[in-house]
Design a protein around this motif. Structure first.
Motif, PDB file in Angstrom:
ATOM      1  N   GLU A   1       3.400  -9.903   7.262  1.00 28.04           N
ATOM      2  CA  GLU A   1       4.067  -8.810   7.806  1.00 28.04           C
ATOM      3  C   GLU A   1       3.120  -7.773   7.967  1.00 28.04           C
ATOM      4  OE1 GLU A   1       7.637  -7.906   5.568  1.00 28.04           O
ATOM      5  OE2 GLU A   1       7.663 -10.137   4.971  1.00 28.04           O
ATOM      6  N   LYS A   2       3.368  -7.035   9.030  1.00 23.14           N
ATOM      7  CA  LYS A   2       2.715  -5.875   9.632  1.00 23.14           C
ATOM      8  C   LYS A   2       3.501  -4.754   8.799  1.00 23.14           C
ATOM      9  CE  LYS A   2       0.061  -5.203  12.543  1.00 23.14           C
ATOM     10  NZ  LYS A   2      -1.581  -5.047  12.676  1.00 23.14           N
ATOM     11  N   ALA A   3       2.451  -3.547   8.686  1.00 22.72           N
ATOM     12  CA  ALA A   3       3.274  -2.606   7.869  1.00 22.72           C
ATOM     13  C   ALA A   3       4.171  -1.846   8.672  1.00 22.72           C
ATOM     14  CB  ALA A   3       2.015  -1.479   7.707  1.00 22.72           C
ATOM     15  N   THR A   4       5.472  -1.273   8.392  1.00 22.47           N
ATOM     16  CA  THR A   4       6.097  -0.651   9.354  1.00 22.47           C
ATOM     17  C   THR A   4       6.179   0.552   9.361  1.00 22.47           C
ATOM     18  OG1 THR A   4       7.432  -0.453   7.162  1.00 22.47           O
ATOM     19  CG2 THR A   4       8.057  -2.464   8.496  1.00 22.47           C
ATOM     20  N   GLU A   5       5.274   1.365   8.564  1.00 26.65           N
ATOM     21  CA  GLU A   5       4.692   2.912   8.959  1.00 26.65           C
ATOM     22  C   GLU A   5       3.309   2.678   9.090  1.00 26.65           C
ATOM     23  OE1 GLU A   5       5.813   4.831   5.454  1.00 26.65           O
ATOM     24  OE2 GLU A   5       8.206   4.136   5.229  1.00 26.65           O
TER      25      GLU A   5
ATOM     26  N   GLU B   1       0.981   4.527   7.764  1.00 25.81           N
ATOM     27  CA  GLU B   1      -0.023   4.867   6.900  1.00 25.81           C
ATOM     28  C   GLU B   1       0.329   3.439   5.773  1.00 25.81           C
ATOM     29  OE1 GLU B   1      -2.311   7.032   6.046  1.00 25.81           O
ATOM     30  OE2 GLU B   1      -1.852   7.516   8.330  1.00 25.81           O
ATOM     31  N   GLY B   2       1.206   2.589   6.143  1.00 26.89           N
ATOM     32  CA  GLY B   2       1.512   1.588   5.280  1.00 26.89           C
ATOM     33  C   GLY B   2       0.392   0.563   5.404  1.00 26.89           C
ATOM     34  N   LEU B   3       0.414  -0.693   4.779  1.00 28.91           N
ATOM     35  CA  LEU B   3      -0.400  -1.758   4.633  1.00 28.91           C
ATOM     36  C   LEU B   3       0.191  -2.842   4.955  1.00 28.91           C
ATOM     37  CD1 LEU B   3      -1.643  -1.043   0.820  1.00 28.91           C
ATOM     38  CD2 LEU B   3      -2.747  -0.378   2.750  1.00 28.91           C
ATOM     39  N   ASP B   4      -0.314  -3.659   5.708  1.00 31.88           N
ATOM     40  CA  ASP B   4      -0.186  -5.188   5.957  1.00 31.88           C
ATOM     41  C   ASP B   4      -0.050  -5.869   4.945  1.00 31.88           C
ATOM     42  OD1 ASP B   4      -0.215  -4.185   8.600  1.00 31.88           O
ATOM     43  OD2 ASP B   4      -2.354  -5.238   9.040  1.00 31.88           O
ATOM     44  N   HIS B   5       0.895  -6.848   4.656  1.00 40.54           N
ATOM     45  CA  HIS B   5       0.642  -7.598   3.633  1.00 40.54           C
ATOM     46  C   HIS B   5       1.151  -9.285   3.810  1.00 40.54           C
ATOM     47  CE1 HIS B   5       4.753  -6.117   3.933  1.00 40.54           C
ATOM     48  NE2 HIS B   5       5.091  -7.230   3.135  1.00 40.54           N
ATOM     49  N   ALA B   6       0.654 -10.097   2.836  1.00 38.40           N
ATOM     50  CA  ALA B   6       1.063 -11.498   3.103  1.00 38.40           C
ATOM     51  C   ALA B   6       0.890 -12.238   1.519  1.00 38.40           C
ATOM     52  CB  ALA B   6       0.123 -11.921   4.071  1.00 38.40           C
ATOM     53  N   THR B   7       1.494 -13.245   1.571  1.00 40.86           N
ATOM     54  CA  THR B   7       1.302 -13.976   0.425  1.00 40.86           C
ATOM     55  C   THR B   7       0.254 -14.978   0.937  1.00 40.86           C
ATOM     56  OG1 THR B   7       2.874 -15.617   0.957  1.00 40.86           O
ATOM     57  CG2 THR B   7       3.713 -13.790  -0.480  1.00 40.86           C
ATOM     58  N   PHE B   8      -0.277 -15.348  -0.326  1.00 39.78           N
ATOM     59  CA  PHE B   8      -1.471 -16.295  -0.243  1.00 39.78           C
ATOM     60  C   PHE B   8      -1.315 -17.512  -1.266  1.00 39.78           C
ATOM     61  CE2 PHE B   8      -3.475 -13.280  -2.874  1.00 39.78           C
ATOM     62  CZ  PHE B   8      -4.432 -13.979  -3.905  1.00 39.78           C
ATOM     63  N   THR B   9      -2.057 -18.744  -0.855  1.00 38.48           N
ATOM     64  CA  THR B   9      -2.016 -19.718  -1.977  1.00 38.48           C
ATOM     65  C   THR B   9      -3.729 -20.430  -1.832  1.00 38.48           C
ATOM     66  OG1 THR B   9       0.166 -20.264  -1.639  1.00 38.48           O
ATOM     67  CG2 THR B   9      -1.254 -22.050  -2.574  1.00 38.48           C
ATOM     68  N   VAL B  10      -4.245 -20.775  -2.868  1.00 39.74           N
ATOM     69  CA  VAL B  10      -5.353 -21.329  -3.053  1.00 39.74           C
ATOM     70  C   VAL B  10      -5.221 -22.657  -3.772  1.00 39.74           C
ATOM     71  CG1 VAL B  10      -7.647 -21.217  -3.746  1.00 39.74           C
ATOM     72  CG2 VAL B  10      -6.594 -19.201  -3.061  1.00 39.74           C
ATOM     73  N   LYS B  11      -5.269 -23.931  -3.257  1.00 41.43           N
ATOM     74  CA  LYS B  11      -4.829 -25.200  -3.965  1.00 41.43           C
ATOM     75  C   LYS B  11      -5.982 -25.491  -4.950  1.00 41.43           C
ATOM     76  CE  LYS B  11      -1.363 -26.194  -1.363  1.00 41.43           C
ATOM     77  NZ  LYS B  11      -0.214 -26.251  -2.059  1.00 41.43           N
ATOM     78  N   ASN B  12      -5.581 -25.660  -6.064  1.00 37.26           N
ATOM     79  CA  ASN B  12      -6.567 -26.288  -6.951  1.00 37.26           C
ATOM     80  C   ASN B  12      -7.503 -25.620  -7.442  1.00 37.26           C
ATOM     81  OD1 ASN B  12      -5.190 -28.958  -6.892  1.00 37.26           O
ATOM     82  ND2 ASN B  12      -6.101 -29.421  -5.178  1.00 37.26           N
ATOM     83  N   SER B  13      -7.163 -24.211  -7.836  1.00 36.07           N
ATOM     84  CA  SER B  13      -8.157 -23.384  -7.993  1.00 36.07           C
ATOM     85  C   SER B  13      -7.737 -22.629  -9.403  1.00 36.07           C
ATOM     86  CB  SER B  13      -8.124 -22.112  -7.073  1.00 36.07           C
ATOM     87  OG  SER B  13      -8.997 -21.139  -7.356  1.00 36.07           O
TER      88      SER B  13
END
Length: 119
Positions: free
Chosen positions: A43-47, A49-61
């Protein structure tokens, strides 16, 4: 026959466009690609000065080692650590970009999951 070919072409084109990122923008394009990491729900920041954010996964780590391994990878690519709270979170900076990593998985989970905030 022409209708069948036209329909097939239309379906192929629609499948191709459906599989593409509509914006054409790679999440966090300034971050070097870390092959084990898969971004989800970007998701792109809505403001401004905001921060873009995302969830992430790393398999078998390994939960215990992931942030240290990723930190070393980013250091090799010119990033500097600004706040170290491993194994829960890590903040890094390079030029005008910042990255905040927060793990949401538990040390008993098979895959590492987390959030990344950046600009």
């Amino acid at each position: 026959m022409k209708k069948i070919i036209a329909t097939m072409l239309f379906v192929i084109v629609m499948i191709a466009f459906t599989g593409c990122n509509v914006s054409g923008e790679k999440p966090f394009a300034y971050l070097p690609a870390y092959e084990p990491m898969t971004f989800e729900n970007f998701e792109k920041a809505t403001e401004e000065e905001g921060l873009d954010h995302a969830t992430f996964t790393v398999k078998n780590s390994s939960y215990e080692n992931f942030l240290a391994d990723y930190e070393n990878f980013l250091h090799e690519n010119g990033w500097k650590t600004t706040d170290d709270k491993k194994p829960l979170s890590l903040n890094l900076k390079k030029n005008d970009h910042i990255v905040i990593l927060v793990l949401t998985s538990k040390n008993t989970d098979k895959d590492v999951k987390g959030l990344i905030y950046s600009k």
